[in-house]
Design a protein around this motif. Structure first.
Motif, PDB file in Angstrom:
ATOM      1  N   LEU A 151       2.957  13.586   6.480  1.00 47.06           N
ATOM      2  CA  LEU A 151       1.877  12.835   7.117  1.00 47.06           C
ATOM      3  C   LEU A 151       2.051  11.355   6.792  1.00 47.06           C
ATOM      4  O   LEU A 151       2.252  10.975   5.637  1.00 47.06           O
ATOM      5  CB  LEU A 151       0.519  13.327   6.605  1.00 47.06           C
ATOM      6  CG  LEU A 151      -0.715  12.539   7.078  1.00 47.06           C
ATOM      7  CD1 LEU A 151      -0.883  12.626   8.592  1.00 47.06           C
ATOM      8  CD2 LEU A 151      -1.978  13.059   6.369  1.00 47.06           C
ATOM      9  N   GLU A 152       1.964  10.522   7.825  1.00 49.97           N
ATOM     10  CA  GLU A 152       2.095   9.084   7.669  1.00 49.97           C
ATOM     11  C   GLU A 152       0.979   8.376   8.430  1.00 49.97           C
ATOM     12  O   GLU A 152       0.642   8.762   9.556  1.00 49.97           O
ATOM     13  CB  GLU A 152       3.464   8.610   8.175  1.00 49.97           C
ATOM     14  CG  GLU A 152       4.629   9.224   7.404  1.00 49.97           C
ATOM     15  CD  GLU A 152       5.990   8.824   7.951  1.00 49.97           C
ATOM     16  OE1 GLU A 152       6.983   9.019   7.227  1.00 49.97           O
ATOM     17  OE2 GLU A 152       6.057   8.310   9.101  1.00 49.97           O
ATOM     18  N   VAL A 153       0.432   7.344   7.826  1.00 54.66           N
ATOM     19  CA  VAL A 153      -0.704   6.595   8.367  1.00 54.66           C
ATOM     20  C   VAL A 153      -0.253   5.175   8.669  1.00 54.66           C
ATOM     21  O   VAL A 153       0.465   4.556   7.866  1.00 54.66           O
ATOM     22  CB  VAL A 153      -1.869   6.577   7.354  1.00 54.66           C
ATOM     23  CG1 VAL A 153      -3.032   5.735   7.877  1.00 54.66           C
ATOM     24  CG2 VAL A 153      -2.332   8.008   7.055  1.00 54.66           C
ATOM     25  N   LYS A 154      -0.657   4.659   9.800  1.00 51.97           N
ATOM     26  CA  LYS A 154      -0.277   3.291  10.178  1.00 51.97           C
ATOM     27  C   LYS A 154      -1.196   2.292   9.487  1.00 51.97           C
ATOM     28  O   LYS A 154      -2.418   2.301   9.691  1.00 51.97           O
ATOM     29  CB  LYS A 154      -0.338   3.118  11.694  1.00 51.97           C
ATOM     30  CG  LYS A 154       0.308   1.823  12.180  1.00 51.97           C
ATOM     31  CD  LYS A 154       0.425   1.816  13.700  1.00 51.97           C
ATOM     32  CE  LYS A 154       1.218   0.609  14.188  1.00 51.97           C
ATOM     33  NZ  LYS A 154       1.362   0.625  15.668  1.00 51.97           N
ATOM     34  N   ALA A 161       2.979  -0.989   9.221  1.00 53.64           N
ATOM     35  CA  ALA A 161       3.940  -0.117   8.545  1.00 53.64           C
ATOM     36  C   ALA A 161       3.399   1.307   8.470  1.00 53.64           C
ATOM     37  O   ALA A 161       2.182   1.530   8.430  1.00 53.64           O
ATOM     38  CB  ALA A 161       4.221  -0.644   7.139  1.00 53.64           C
ATOM     39  N   TRP A 162       4.321   2.269   8.454  1.00 53.43           N
ATOM     40  CA  TRP A 162       3.935   3.668   8.321  1.00 53.43           C
ATOM     41  C   TRP A 162       3.946   4.049   6.845  1.00 53.43           C
ATOM     42  O   TRP A 162       4.973   3.954   6.172  1.00 53.43           O
ATOM     43  CB  TRP A 162       4.870   4.565   9.127  1.00 53.43           C
ATOM     44  CG  TRP A 162       4.654   4.410  10.592  1.00 53.43           C
ATOM     45  CD1 TRP A 162       5.387   3.674  11.465  1.00 53.43           C
ATOM     46  CD2 TRP A 162       3.591   4.992  11.355  1.00 53.43           C
ATOM     47  NE1 TRP A 162       4.860   3.753  12.734  1.00 53.43           N
ATOM     48  CE2 TRP A 162       3.756   4.554  12.706  1.00 53.43           C
ATOM     49  CE3 TRP A 162       2.515   5.826  11.047  1.00 53.43           C
ATOM     50  CZ2 TRP A 162       2.886   4.937  13.726  1.00 53.43           C
ATOM     51  CZ3 TRP A 162       1.650   6.207  12.065  1.00 53.43           C
ATOM     52  CH2 TRP A 162       1.834   5.766  13.382  1.00 53.43           C
ATOM     53  N   ILE A 163       2.797   4.461   6.353  1.00 53.88           N
ATOM     54  CA  ILE A 163       2.579   4.720   4.937  1.00 53.88           C
ATOM     55  C   ILE A 163       2.460   6.222   4.691  1.00 53.88           C
ATOM     56  O   ILE A 163       1.636   6.892   5.327  1.00 53.88           O
ATOM     57  CB  ILE A 163       1.278   4.027   4.467  1.00 53.88           C
ATOM     58  CG1 ILE A 163       1.283   2.553   4.843  1.00 53.88           C
ATOM     59  CG2 ILE A 163       1.075   4.228   2.976  1.00 53.88           C
ATOM     60  CD1 ILE A 163       2.419   1.760   4.279  1.00 53.88           C
ATOM     61  N   PRO A 164       3.229   6.793   3.787  1.00 57.07           N
ATOM     62  CA  PRO A 164       3.081   8.220   3.492  1.00 57.07           C
ATOM     63  C   PRO A 164       1.692   8.538   2.933  1.00 57.07           C
ATOM     64  O   PRO A 164       1.133   7.759   2.157  1.00 57.07           O
ATOM     65  CB  PRO A 164       4.170   8.477   2.433  1.00 57.07           C
ATOM     66  CG  PRO A 164       5.146   7.366   2.596  1.00 57.07           C
ATOM     67  CD  PRO A 164       4.336   6.179   3.032  1.00 57.07           C
ATOM     68  N   MET A 199       0.853  -1.196   0.000  1.00 56.36           N
ATOM     69  CA  MET A 199       0.000   0.000   0.000  1.00 56.36           C
ATOM     70  C   MET A 199       0.884   1.240   0.000  1.00 56.36           C
ATOM     71  O   MET A 199       1.731   1.423   0.861  1.00 56.36           O
ATOM     72  CB  MET A 199      -0.885  -0.011   1.249  1.00 56.36           C
ATOM     73  CG  MET A 199      -1.749   1.202   1.443  1.00 56.36           C
ATOM     74  SD  MET A 199      -2.706   1.019   2.983  1.00 56.36           S
ATOM     75  CE  MET A 199      -3.486   2.614   3.040  1.00 56.36           C
ATOM     76  N   SER A 200       0.713   2.115  -0.947  1.00 55.49           N
ATOM     77  CA  SER A 200       1.465   3.370  -1.001  1.00 55.49           C
ATOM     78  C   SER A 200       0.550   4.502  -0.628  1.00 55.49           C
ATOM     79  O   SER A 200      -0.663   4.348  -0.552  1.00 55.49           O
ATOM     80  CB  SER A 200       2.001   3.598  -2.416  1.00 55.49           C
ATOM     81  OG  SER A 200       0.924   3.866  -3.293  1.00 55.49           O
ATOM     82  N   GLY A 201       1.145   5.697  -0.401  1.00 56.03           N
ATOM     83  CA  GLY A 201       0.326   6.848  -0.082  1.00 56.03           C
ATOM     84  C   GLY A 201      -0.688   7.118  -1.160  1.00 56.03           C
ATOM     85  O   GLY A 201      -1.822   7.486  -0.895  1.00 56.03           O
ATOM     86  N   GLN A 202      -0.285   6.893  -2.432  1.00 57.59           N
ATOM     87  CA  GLN A 202      -1.198   7.144  -3.539  1.00 57.59           C
ATOM     88  C   GLN A 202      -2.368   6.180  -3.528  1.00 57.59           C
ATOM     89  O   GLN A 202      -3.381   6.432  -4.165  1.00 57.59           O
ATOM     90  CB  GLN A 202      -0.433   7.028  -4.867  1.00 57.59           C
ATOM     91  CG  GLN A 202       0.593   8.144  -5.085  1.00 57.59           C
ATOM     92  CD  GLN A 202      -0.043   9.445  -5.516  1.00 57.59           C
ATOM     93  OE1 GLN A 202      -1.249   9.505  -5.731  1.00 57.59           O
ATOM     94  NE2 GLN A 202       0.734  10.492  -5.618  1.00 57.59           N
ATOM     95  N   SER A 203      -2.226   5.034  -2.835  1.00 65.29           N
ATOM     96  CA  SER A 203      -3.295   4.054  -2.865  1.00 65.29           C
ATOM     97  C   SER A 203      -4.363   4.300  -1.813  1.00 65.29           C
ATOM     98  O   SER A 203      -5.350   3.571  -1.768  1.00 65.29           O
ATOM     99  CB  SER A 203      -2.724   2.636  -2.706  1.00 65.29           C
ATOM    100  OG  SER A 203      -2.223   2.439  -1.393  1.00 65.29           O
ATOM    101  N   GLY A 228      -9.165   3.753   7.049  1.00 65.18           N
ATOM    102  CA  GLY A 228      -9.606   4.788   7.993  1.00 65.18           C
ATOM    103  C   GLY A 228      -9.254   6.182   7.549  1.00 65.18           C
ATOM    104  O   GLY A 228      -9.583   7.158   8.235  1.00 65.18           O
ATOM    105  N   PHE A 229      -8.593   6.313   6.414  1.00 64.11           N
ATOM    106  CA  PHE A 229      -8.207   7.590   5.814  1.00 64.11           C
ATOM    107  C   PHE A 229      -8.610   7.584   4.350  1.00 64.11           C
ATOM    108  O   PHE A 229      -8.547   6.537   3.688  1.00 64.11           O
ATOM    109  CB  PHE A 229      -6.679   7.776   5.871  1.00 64.11           C
ATOM    110  CG  PHE A 229      -6.161   8.453   7.104  1.00 64.11           C
ATOM    111  CD1 PHE A 229      -5.681   9.748   7.062  1.00 64.11           C
ATOM    112  CD2 PHE A 229      -6.125   7.772   8.313  1.00 64.11           C
ATOM    113  CE1 PHE A 229      -5.190  10.368   8.195  1.00 64.11           C
ATOM    114  CE2 PHE A 229      -5.630   8.371   9.456  1.00 64.11           C
ATOM    115  CZ  PHE A 229      -5.163   9.684   9.401  1.00 64.11           C
TER     116      PHE A 229
END
Length: 314
Positions: free
Chosen positions: A213-216, A222-225, A1-5, A35-36
Motif C-alpha cells: 500500500l502506497e499513499v500519495k 511522492a508515493w509513500i509506503p 515522510m515515511s510510512g511509519q510517520s 488523509g490516512f
C-alpha cells in the motif's frame, strides 16, 4: 515522510467524552494532513480477523469456475474476477480479485421491495461454509468501529457528536476481501490497485504483512509506503466525506503494488451511509459549496458505473 510517520491514533476509550474529543482532535489533524492514519486499540478481536482471512483465502484458492457460482450481482455482492475493475485514469485493469458483502437484507425487506439499488441478500459459496459466519462477524465489528469513528469525525468537523447517526440506520457499508497475485518482477506498469481515491466516507483496512500500500503525499506528490503495523487498521477519507465536508477532509490518492513475490490479502470496509442520505456541504456549514447536493447512493452508483465492468449497461 515515511510510512511509519503516518499518524497512529490510539482510539481506546472512544466512547467516553474526554477521550472522544482528544481522539477527534487527532483525527482532524490526520484528515487535514495526509488523509490516512492508523488506529490501534480498535477493539476488533484478532480471532475475528484471523477467521475472516483464513476463510477468504480458502475461497480465493478455489478454481475460477467454482468462484464464478457467486459472481457479483447488481447489488455488488459476491465474487469479482480479476480484470473487472479499472480505476479512473488507469490504462489497465487492476491485478486483483475480491469478494464483497454488504448489509444483508432479505428479498422481502421494504427497501428491497421498493427497488432501492445495491440492496438485497449476500451471496455465499457452498464450498466454503465458514466464509459466511467469519465475514459476517468481521462486517459487524467494522460497523461498530466505523460508528465510533464517525462520532469522532463529527466532532472534528465541529458538528454534534450524533450528526451522522441518523444517516447510518441502513448503511451501504461494504466489506471486501481482496486477493492480489504476486506481480512479475519485470511488470513496471501493472498495479494491484491503480492510483485512485476511495468512493465513500471512510475506509477501514486490514492488510497482511506483504506491504504494497502506497499513499500519495499531498505536497511533494511522492508515493509513500503505508506498511502493515501489528494490531492496527488503516483508515482513510473517501470522496463522499470529501464532498460532504466541502473538502475540509479531502480524499488522498493511493495504490497497491504487490512486490512481495507472493500473494497478498487485505480486507477493506467502506463505511458508508444510507442510500438516500443527503450529501450537501451546506449541512456541514459550507457557505460556498464546491459540490451540488446528491445522495450517498447516487454518488456510489456513479462511481461503480465508471469502475466496474460488470455494471456496464446496468
Amino acid at each position: 515522510m515515511s510510512g511509519q510517520s503516518l499518524p497512529v491514533i490510539d482510539i481506546a476509550g472512544l466512547g467516553s467524552g474526554d477521550r472522544l474529543r482528544e481522539i477527534a482532535a487527532e483525527i482532524r489533524a490526520a484528515c487535514t494532513g495526509p488523509g490516512f492514519f492508523y488506529i490501534r486499540n480498535h477493539g476488533v478481536p484478532e480471532a475475528t480477523i484471523a477467521a475472516a482471512v483464513a476463510a477468504a483465502r480458502r475461497f480465493f484458492h478455489l478454481p475460477p469456475e467454482i468462484k464464478a457460482r457467486t459472481r457479483a450481482n447488481l447489488a455488488h455482492r459476491g465474487w469479482h474476477a480479476a480484470g473487472g475493475a479499472v480505476m479512473a485514469g488507469a490504462t489497465k485493469p487492476d491485478l486483483k480479485e475480491f469478494f464483497s458483502l454488504g448489509l444483508d437484507l432479505p428479498a422481502d425487506h421494504p427497501v428491497v421491495l421498493a427497488g432501492e439499488k445495491l440492496r438485497g441478500p449476500n451471496q455465499w459459496p457452498a464450498e466454503v461454509p465458514e466464509l459466511q459466519p467469519a465475514m459476517e462477524a468481521y462486517y459487524a465489528e467494522m460497523m461498530r468501529c466505523g460508528a465510533g469513528l464517525m462520532r469522532a469525525i463529527a466532532i472534528s468537523l465541529d458538528l454534534p457528536e450524533d450528526f451522522f447517526t441518523p444517516h447510518y440506520t441502513l448503511p451501504l457499508q461494504r466489506t471486501q476481501a481482496v486477493f492480489y497475485p504476486p506481480q512479475p518482477p519485470d511488470d513496471t506498469e501493472g498495479f494491484g490497485v491503480a492510483p485512485h481515491t476511495d468512493f465513500g466516507c471512510i475506509t477501514l483496512l486490514w492488510q497482511d504483512d506483504s506491504g504494497g500500500l502506497e499513499v500519495k503525499e499531498r505536497q511533494s506528490g511522492a508515493w509513500i509506503p503505508a506498511p502493515p503495523l501489528p494490531g492496527t487498521l488503516v483508515v482513510n477519507v473517501g470522496d463522499l466525506l470529501g464532498r460532504w465536508s466541502n473538502d475540509r477532509f479531502a480524499s488522498t490518492p493511493h495504490r497497491v503494488v504487490n512486490r512481495s513475490g507472493h500473494e497478498r490479502m487485505s480486507i477493506a470496509t467502506f463505511h458508508d451511509p444510507n442510500f438516500n442520505a443527503p450529501i450537501d456541504p451546506r449541512a456541514l456549514g459550507a457557505a460556498a459549496p464546491l459540490y451540488a447536493q446528491t445522495t450517498a447512493g447516487s454518488h456510489i452508483l456513479d462511481c461503480f458505473a465508471k469502475a466496474f465492468a460488470y455494471r456496464k449497461g446496468a
